[in-house]
Motif scaffolding. Structure first.
Motif, PDB file in Angstrom:
ATOM      1  N   PHE A   1     -11.793  -4.795   5.124  1.00 53.58           N
ATOM      2  CA  PHE A   1     -10.855  -5.944   4.979  1.00 53.58           C
ATOM      3  C   PHE A   1      -9.834  -5.737   3.552  1.00 53.58           C
ATOM      4  O   PHE A   1      -8.797  -6.412   3.743  1.00 53.58           O
ATOM      5  CB  PHE A   1     -11.611  -7.003   4.841  1.00 53.58           C
ATOM      6  CG  PHE A   1     -10.952  -8.321   4.750  1.00 53.58           C
ATOM      7  CD1 PHE A   1     -10.054  -8.735   5.846  1.00 53.58           C
ATOM      8  CD2 PHE A   1     -11.346  -9.344   3.929  1.00 53.58           C
ATOM      9  CE1 PHE A   1      -9.469 -10.012   5.820  1.00 53.58           C
ATOM     10  CE2 PHE A   1     -10.724 -10.751   3.756  1.00 53.58           C
ATOM     11  CZ  PHE A   1      -9.960 -10.992   4.820  1.00 53.58           C
ATOM     12  N   ILE A   2     -10.364  -5.091   2.618  1.00 58.93           N
ATOM     13  CA  ILE A   2      -9.486  -5.083   1.391  1.00 58.93           C
ATOM     14  C   ILE A   2      -8.899  -3.844   1.187  1.00 58.93           C
ATOM     15  O   ILE A   2      -8.456  -3.481   0.005  1.00 58.93           O
ATOM     16  CB  ILE A   2     -10.536  -5.173   0.182  1.00 58.93           C
ATOM     17  CG1 ILE A   2     -11.718  -4.125   0.156  1.00 58.93           C
ATOM     18  CG2 ILE A   2     -11.124  -6.826   0.404  1.00 58.93           C
ATOM     19  CD1 ILE A   2     -12.528  -4.167  -1.110  1.00 58.93           C
ATOM     20  N   THR A   3      -8.646  -3.210   2.305  1.00 55.69           N
ATOM     21  CA  THR A   3      -7.870  -1.749   2.067  1.00 55.69           C
ATOM     22  C   THR A   3      -6.337  -2.214   1.696  1.00 55.69           C
ATOM     23  O   THR A   3      -5.719  -3.432   2.094  1.00 55.69           O
ATOM     24  CB  THR A   3      -7.713  -1.105   3.393  1.00 55.69           C
ATOM     25  OG1 THR A   3      -7.243  -1.944   4.659  1.00 55.69           O
ATOM     26  CG2 THR A   3      -9.186  -0.457   3.744  1.00 55.69           C
ATOM     27  N   SER A   4      -5.756  -1.375   0.951  1.00 51.13           N
ATOM     28  CA  SER A   4      -4.321  -1.455   0.478  1.00 51.13           C
ATOM     29  C   SER A   4      -3.288  -1.629   1.662  1.00 51.13           C
ATOM     30  O   SER A   4      -2.407  -2.411   1.727  1.00 51.13           O
ATOM     31  CB  SER A   4      -3.936  -0.354  -0.565  1.00 51.13           C
ATOM     32  OG  SER A   4      -3.883   0.902   0.238  1.00 51.13           O
ATOM     33  N   THR A   5      -3.555  -0.844   2.761  1.00 52.96           N
ATOM     34  CA  THR A   5      -2.640  -0.728   3.924  1.00 52.96           C
ATOM     35  C   THR A   5      -2.495  -2.204   4.480  1.00 52.96           C
ATOM     36  O   THR A   5      -1.600  -2.886   4.768  1.00 52.96           O
ATOM     37  CB  THR A   5      -3.178  -0.043   4.866  1.00 52.96           C
ATOM     38  OG1 THR A   5      -4.266  -0.105   5.328  1.00 52.96           O
ATOM     39  CG2 THR A   5      -2.653   1.384   4.244  1.00 52.96           C
ATOM     40  N   LEU A   6      -3.911  -2.765   4.580  1.00 53.34           N
ATOM     41  CA  LEU A   6      -3.864  -4.050   5.333  1.00 53.34           C
ATOM     42  C   LEU A   6      -3.332  -5.214   4.493  1.00 53.34           C
ATOM     43  O   LEU A   6      -2.677  -6.248   4.736  1.00 53.34           O
ATOM     44  CB  LEU A   6      -5.116  -4.391   5.713  1.00 53.34           C
ATOM     45  CG  LEU A   6      -5.529  -6.046   6.355  1.00 53.34           C
ATOM     46  CD1 LEU A   6      -4.597  -6.113   7.486  1.00 53.34           C
ATOM     47  CD2 LEU A   6      -7.023  -6.074   6.665  1.00 53.34           C
ATOM     48  N   GLN A   7      -3.657  -5.195   3.114  1.00 57.44           N
ATOM     49  CA  GLN A   7      -2.786  -6.049   1.950  1.00 57.44           C
ATOM     50  C   GLN A   7      -1.494  -6.097   2.227  1.00 57.44           C
ATOM     51  O   GLN A   7      -0.882  -7.216   2.093  1.00 57.44           O
ATOM     52  CB  GLN A   7      -3.535  -5.730   0.621  1.00 57.44           C
ATOM     53  CG  GLN A   7      -4.771  -6.072   0.311  1.00 57.44           C
ATOM     54  CD  GLN A   7      -5.212  -5.748  -0.937  1.00 57.44           C
ATOM     55  OE1 GLN A   7      -4.586  -6.145  -2.078  1.00 57.44           O
ATOM     56  NE2 GLN A   7      -6.601  -5.093  -1.218  1.00 57.44           N
ATOM     57  N   LYS A   8      -0.921  -4.759   1.893  1.00 57.59           N
ATOM     58  CA  LYS A   8       0.721  -4.890   2.075  1.00 57.59           C
ATOM     59  C   LYS A   8       1.233  -5.307   3.436  1.00 57.59           C
ATOM     60  O   LYS A   8       2.263  -6.098   3.508  1.00 57.59           O
ATOM     61  CB  LYS A   8       0.982  -3.280   1.911  1.00 57.59           C
ATOM     62  CG  LYS A   8       0.662  -2.785   0.541  1.00 57.59           C
ATOM     63  CD  LYS A   8       0.978  -1.205   0.379  1.00 57.59           C
ATOM     64  CE  LYS A   8       0.677  -0.736  -1.012  1.00 57.59           C
ATOM     65  NZ  LYS A   8       0.886   0.753  -1.084  1.00 57.59           N
ATOM     66  N   HIS A   9       0.526  -4.885   4.470  1.00 59.44           N
ATOM     67  CA  HIS A   9       1.078  -5.429   5.687  1.00 59.44           C
ATOM     68  C   HIS A   9       1.069  -6.831   5.870  1.00 59.44           C
ATOM     69  O   HIS A   9       1.972  -7.350   6.430  1.00 59.44           O
ATOM     70  CB  HIS A   9       0.148  -4.840   6.630  1.00 59.44           C
ATOM     71  CG  HIS A   9       0.495  -5.211   8.269  1.00 59.44           C
ATOM     72  ND1 HIS A   9       1.644  -4.893   8.884  1.00 59.44           N
ATOM     73  CD2 HIS A   9      -0.167  -5.959   9.053  1.00 59.44           C
ATOM     74  CE1 HIS A   9       1.685  -5.233   9.982  1.00 59.44           C
ATOM     75  NE2 HIS A   9       0.931  -6.084  10.275  1.00 59.44           N
ATOM     76  N   LEU A  10      -0.423  -7.555   5.572  1.00 59.78           N
ATOM     77  CA  LEU A  10      -0.119  -8.990   5.725  1.00 59.78           C
ATOM     78  C   LEU A  10       0.778  -9.625   4.590  1.00 59.78           C
ATOM     79  O   LEU A  10       1.269 -10.671   4.666  1.00 59.78           O
ATOM     80  CB  LEU A  10      -1.531  -9.489   5.197  1.00 59.78           C
ATOM     81  CG  LEU A  10      -2.608  -9.215   6.568  1.00 59.78           C
ATOM     82  CD1 LEU A  10      -3.919  -9.875   5.920  1.00 59.78           C
ATOM     83  CD2 LEU A  10      -2.365  -9.826   7.640  1.00 59.78           C
ATOM     84  N   PHE A  11       1.123  -8.958   3.347  1.00 57.47           N
ATOM     85  CA  PHE A  11       1.945  -9.406   2.500  1.00 57.47           C
ATOM     86  C   PHE A  11       3.563  -9.659   2.989  1.00 57.47           C
ATOM     87  O   PHE A  11       4.196 -10.463   2.886  1.00 57.47           O
ATOM     88  CB  PHE A  11       1.890  -8.735   1.265  1.00 57.47           C
ATOM     89  CG  PHE A  11       2.759  -9.018   0.083  1.00 57.47           C
ATOM     90  CD1 PHE A  11       2.600 -10.254  -0.578  1.00 57.47           C
ATOM     91  CD2 PHE A  11       3.870  -8.491  -0.268  1.00 57.47           C
ATOM     92  CE1 PHE A  11       3.229 -10.719  -1.697  1.00 57.47           C
ATOM     93  CE2 PHE A  11       4.632  -9.027  -1.293  1.00 57.47           C
ATOM     94  CZ  PHE A  11       4.252 -10.140  -2.092  1.00 57.47           C
TER      95      PHE A  11
END
Length: 1015
Positions: A769-779
């Motif tokens: 849930f806290i991977t950087s790819t998901l963070q950047k994607h949701l951002f």
């Protein structure tokens, strides 16, 4: 060389001794050649020529063996399709300029036996004695024994030439040339073959010249001109490229190459080469020179044909400025319009090309200025430009502007044509001048009675005007013409061509002199190792029967597999399903390079036949429709009316039976939905058997199949991937597939909810849930959603990715860091790059085959869900300050959402517990305030009151206020006792026992263990 042999023979009457002398001279020459440095590339070329010689000899022997004749007793022919396979490698070597011309002379041949030497001497003596028949007989025998000896071929050729059979002599000299490797000799043979009309043989000889002497530019040029003359444009292209390699940017070569590349429809390469030459000559001649205005217009015309109108305008402006000696005036490039050429310094040809480019790129006003300048001239002088300008207006649907130009062209016999009249009528029809359009179509019909397109368009106009009977007669006329054309083509296809002059000419050439296109050569070469169409259909029918039986067995075994009664049922089902899945994945027609093309069956019709079928279907539908209109008037019927009704019914049935053009939904007797269901079941069973890697590979492969590019099928496969990944706790794959769903369904919260449900709790899900790819994607998604509400005009629809993107974003920022764009699926990234022409065309066809064709609606109010999820990611990553920032935004969007209030409370307390916090008490108070708001929103429902008590206890526990925490934990346990379930009971009991142990109340902790935490 034959005359040299005769002189040597005159010096000595002993033929055998003369042969020995010949061998000694040969050895001396070979020893001299050994001192010469030989290029490995040239040696390889010689070996290839000798290989061609062996192949020809083998063909001669096979033909003679089949006919029972001796060697060279009949005319023989060599088909050079196999030789063409090596031509591409030779052309690459020629173009690279490698290789060096060796010293002329004969290369070492085979070691001759005494018998052969004696026969050669006898043959030479017979020729000296003018005994031609004996010389031919003896030399033919030598060739039969040792065909790689060069001298007999030469003597035999001279004999036939003395007998007046020059064609046979030439053929024999070509055979001898294979054994000598003399580039000059090959060049002479090529010229002689061309003089006699043996063009394919001449091309073969020129290719050998190029292989042996890559520096002979004249041979390349002769080969190119001859290939162009006979229509072999690919060979001409390779030869001209070899010249261009030695003389880069040569305009004479480029002009000739332009004609060849246009014939091959390789316009991008042609434009690239001309642009490179333009830049080169511009640097070489700063004040103008080398390039002419015609070359610039040629390049601009290529850019217009490729749809690169901005480049066409740019090259015209810069090129004209350069030719006028004003290259340094680059400040004109800052002007988007063409005010630089408002003066009469611009020629009409340049103005015409610029007008076409401006109109097609949408700059209508600027284009009209240049178009008017051209249209003011005489139509006979600029007919081509008139037509191009009219076509540009027509393409932009500016029919009022295009119509008078077409009428001007059609009014003069020198410029009129069927195409011009058709365009004129089309403009009239689009301008609703139906009667005038009908008159033009009638004129076309009289001028060209076989033009069925004009008849159908005229029938459509008559239908609109209410003249149904005339329209129907025209349609019948077209249908009858189609039937006659089919009947005429059938016997013509069955006819076998009789030997003609070209056939007779081919018999005296080493090669088949009939014109063969590159396509037919390649097809003939491939056909040698391929099954026939009938064999392929028979094989496909067998596979279809096998698939149907396999699916039947799977259905029978599936119930036994689910019941679990038969231990071997699962293994048998997996083995049977594996066969079918492998068969599906190995079918190339289901996995084409372009995914925009749907599956059209194992034997799809060609595009031409498909268009013809669609045209025929349109004709039948129109005839049926017109007959229905006529049928409304019963008084118009009689016997002819009954006939029309009968034919109308047959046409209607035929029109209904025509399949809708596009995809086929069945593969080998089974629908694609059943295939997909079976494949997903197979992957589920594999995952259950701890073979997730195989299941993941299968599903990802199926994901790129042309049969499953529809959005609903893509979603089903992705959900199956998510299910298998959850089963094996591979949450990285879960998040990856959820991101694809979020990307596909922009501004939609359902994929986000699927993601949260898939990674609900646990350490591994939290890490994913806290991977950087998901963070950047949701951002990025969050920024796009915010821009959609605040500044919707800043977004534009990307037809390639079917998403909204920032109109001013850079390519790097829009594509992101996690590689959403260009991924291994349907290209559902959120990049905002402008797609190319080919991609746009593919996307257009893809839209036609999918259900999602409309733009996604732009949101009109802020979405708290994605902002809250991003805040939760920050909480899980212990970045509480960022979490508070985003969660406060979500709270502004939805102040009555209890989840957002709870998350804000957790983030505030978490930040207060960190050492970097400088307002700890304020954050605790803020957290408790949001927690109280959460209780007010959530505690009204008795079913959720226990949740509220547990969260309060957990917050107090974290703050170290154990007395308050114990009170709330006990309330949770009391509610659990009263309701008779353990909802939050075990969690509360465990946390409460920790407090009891920490404070020394171990008996109370032991009691909790016995009551709540014992099995």
């Amino acid at each position: 060389m034959l005359f040299e042999d005769k002189e040597r023979l005159d010096d000595d009457d002993n033929s055998t001794e003369e042969s020995d002398i010949d061998e000694e001279e040969y050895s001396d020459e070979s020893s001299d050649d050994d001192d010469i440095e030989v290029d490995p590339e040239e040696t390889a070329a010689e070996k290839e020529i000798e290989g061609d010689f062996d192949r020809i000899i083998q063909g001669i022997r096979e033909q003679d063996a089949a006919s029972g004749a001796a060697v060279l007793s009949k005319d023989w022919d060599f088909n050079f399709i196999a030789e063409k396979e090596a031509e591409f490698r030779d052309d690459l070597r020629e173009a690279s300029g490698v290789g060096r011309k060796k010293k002329k002379g004969r290369t070492a041949g085979p070691v001759l036996s005494q018998q052969v030497k004696s026969l050669i001497g006898e043959g030479n003596q017979a020729y000296i004695d003018n005994n031609i028949p004996d010389a031919v007989r003896i030399m033919s025998e030598v060739i039969r024994i040792e065909p790689r000896a060069a001298a007999p071929w030469t003597v035999l050729a001279q004999c036939y030439e003395d007998m007046g059979e020059k064609e046979t002599a030439l053929k024999l000299r070509v055979m001898a040339a294979h054994l000598r490797h003399d580039a000059d000799e090959w060049d002479r043979l090529a010229r002689h073959s061309r003089e006699l009309g043996y063009n394919q043989q001449a091309l073969y000889c020129y290719r050998k010249v190029n292989s042996l002497d890559p520096t002979n530019v004249d041979a390349f040029w002769d080969r190119a001109s001859l290939a162009k003359e006979v229509g072999d444009f690919r060979t001409a292209k390779h030869a001209l490229f070899a010249i261009l390699k030695r003389f880069p940017h040569d305009l004479t070569v480029l002009r000739e190459l332009h004609l060849v590349l246009v014939e091959l429809n390789d316009l991008p390469t042609c434009a690239f080469l001309l642009r490179e030459a333009f830049d080169h000559h511009q640097k070489l001649h700063p004040t103008g020179g080398g390039f002419t205005e015609l070359d610039i217009l040629l390049l601009a015309d290529l850019y217009n044909a490729l749809g690169e109108y901005d480049k066409a305008v740019d090259i015209i402006r810069k090129g004209t400025r350069w030719l006028q000696g004003r290259q340094e005036q680059r400040y004109w490039d800052l002007c988007e319009d063409d005010r630089e050429y408002d003066m009469p310094s611009w020629t009409r040809a340049a103005a015409g090309e610029n007008a076409v480019a401006r109109i097609k790129m949408g700059d209508i006003e600027e284009g009209k200025k240049h178009a008017d300048a051209v249209l003011s001239e005489d139509v006979l002088d600029y007919a081509v430009l008139f037509s191009e300008i009219a076509d540009a207006y027509f393409e932009r649907e500016m029919y009022a502007e295009a119509k008078p130009i077409y009428e001007l062209l059609g009014g003069d016999p020198a410029t009129s044509s069927i195409y011009v009249l058709l365009q004129t009528a089309a403009c009239m029809r689009n301008l609703e001048q139906l009667k005038e359009a009908a008159e033009v179509y009638e004129h076309i019909r009289l001028a060209d009675p076989t033009n069925n397109d004009a008849k159908m368009k005229l029938a459509e106009i008559y239908e609109i005007l209410g003249e149904t009977r005339r329209a129907l007669d025209l349609v019948y006329e077209v249908i009858d013409s189609r039937k006659k054309r089919k009947n005429a083509n059938q016997p013509q296809a069955e006819m076998t061509p009789d030997p003609s002059g070209s056939q007779a000419m081919a018999s005296t050439s080493l090669f088949t002199e009939d014109k063969l296109t590159a396509k037919s050569k390649a097809a003939a070469a491939r056909a040698q190792n391929r099954l026939t169409h009938a064999q392929l259909r028979e094989l496909e029918a067998e596979k279809e029967k096998e698939v149907i039986k396999g699916f039947k067995r799977l259905k029978e075994q599936w119930s036994a597999l689910l019941s679990g009664d038969d231990v071997n049922a699962e293994r048998e089902w997996v083995l049977e399903a594996e066969k079918l899945v492998d068969m599906f994945r190995e079918t190339r027609n289901l996995f084409l390079t372009s995914r925009a093309n749907p599956f059209r069956g194992m034997f799809p019709r060609s595009r031409k036949r498909k268009q013809q079928a669609e045209t025929e279907a349109d004709e039948d539908r129109m005839a049926s429709r017109l007959q229905l209109d006529l049928g409304k008037d019963s008084h118009s019927f009689g016997i002819q009316g009954l006939k029309d009704v009968t034919e109308r019914d047959s046409l209607a049935r035929k029109a209904k039976s025509v399949d809708k053009p596009g995809s086929v939904n069945i593969f080998r007797g089974v629908s694609f939905d059943d295939w997909l269901q079976m494949i997903i079941q197979y992957c589920f069973v594999l995952t259950k058997r701890d073979q997730f890697d195989v299941a993941d590979e299968v599903l990802r492969h199926i994901l790129v199949s042309n049969a499953y590019q529809a959005p609903e099928r893509q979603d089903a496969i992705r959900l199956a991937l998510i299910t298998c990944a959850i089963c094996t706790q591979n949450y990285t794959a879960v998040v990856d597939q959820c991101r694809k769903l979020v990307t596909r369904y922009q501004f939609n919260n359902e994929p986000l909810r699927i993601m949260l449900a898939s990674i609900s709790s646990g350490l591994r899900p939290t890490d994913a849930f806290i991977t950087s790819t998901l963070q950047k994607h949701l951002f990025r998604e969050m920024k796009l959603a915010d821009a959609a509400v605040k500044a919707p005009e800043s977004l534009r629809w990307n037809t390639l990715n079917k998403r909204y993107a920032h109109s001013g974003g850079s390519g790097a920022s829009s594509k992101g860091d996690d590689g959403d764009v260009g991924d291994d699926d349907e290209g559902d990234g959120d990049g905002d790059g402008v797609p190319s022409t080919e991609q746009a065309a593919a996307e257009k066809s893809h839209h036609a085959s999918t259900s999602v064709t409309e733009k996604s609606p732009i949101p009109t109010k802020h979405n708290p869900v994605i902002v809250a999820i991003y805040g939760q990611i920050c909480i899980a990553a212990k970045s509480y300050q960022s979490a508070i920032f985003y969660l406060l935004h979500a709270y502004d969007y939805a102040p009555n959402d209890p989840m957002i209030c709870l998350c804000l409370a957790i983030a505030s307390i978490g930040r207060a517990m960190q050492r970097q916090s400088d307002n700890r008490q304020h954050l605790v108070a803020q957290g408790m305030a949001f927690l109280s708001q959460y209780r007010n929103l959530r505690a009204n429902d008795p079913e959720t009151r226990r949740e509220v008590e547990y969260n309060f206890a957990r917050i107090f526990h974290q703050l170290g206020l154990y007395s308050y925490a114990v009170k709330h934990y006990e309330k949770v346990l009391q509610m659990a006792e009263e309701s008779g379930d353990d909802l939050y009971g075990k969690e509360s009991a465990y946390n409460l026992s920790l407090i009891y142990v920490f404070t020394g109340a171990t008996p109370l902790a032991r009691a909790l263990y016995r009551r709540w935490l014992s099995v």
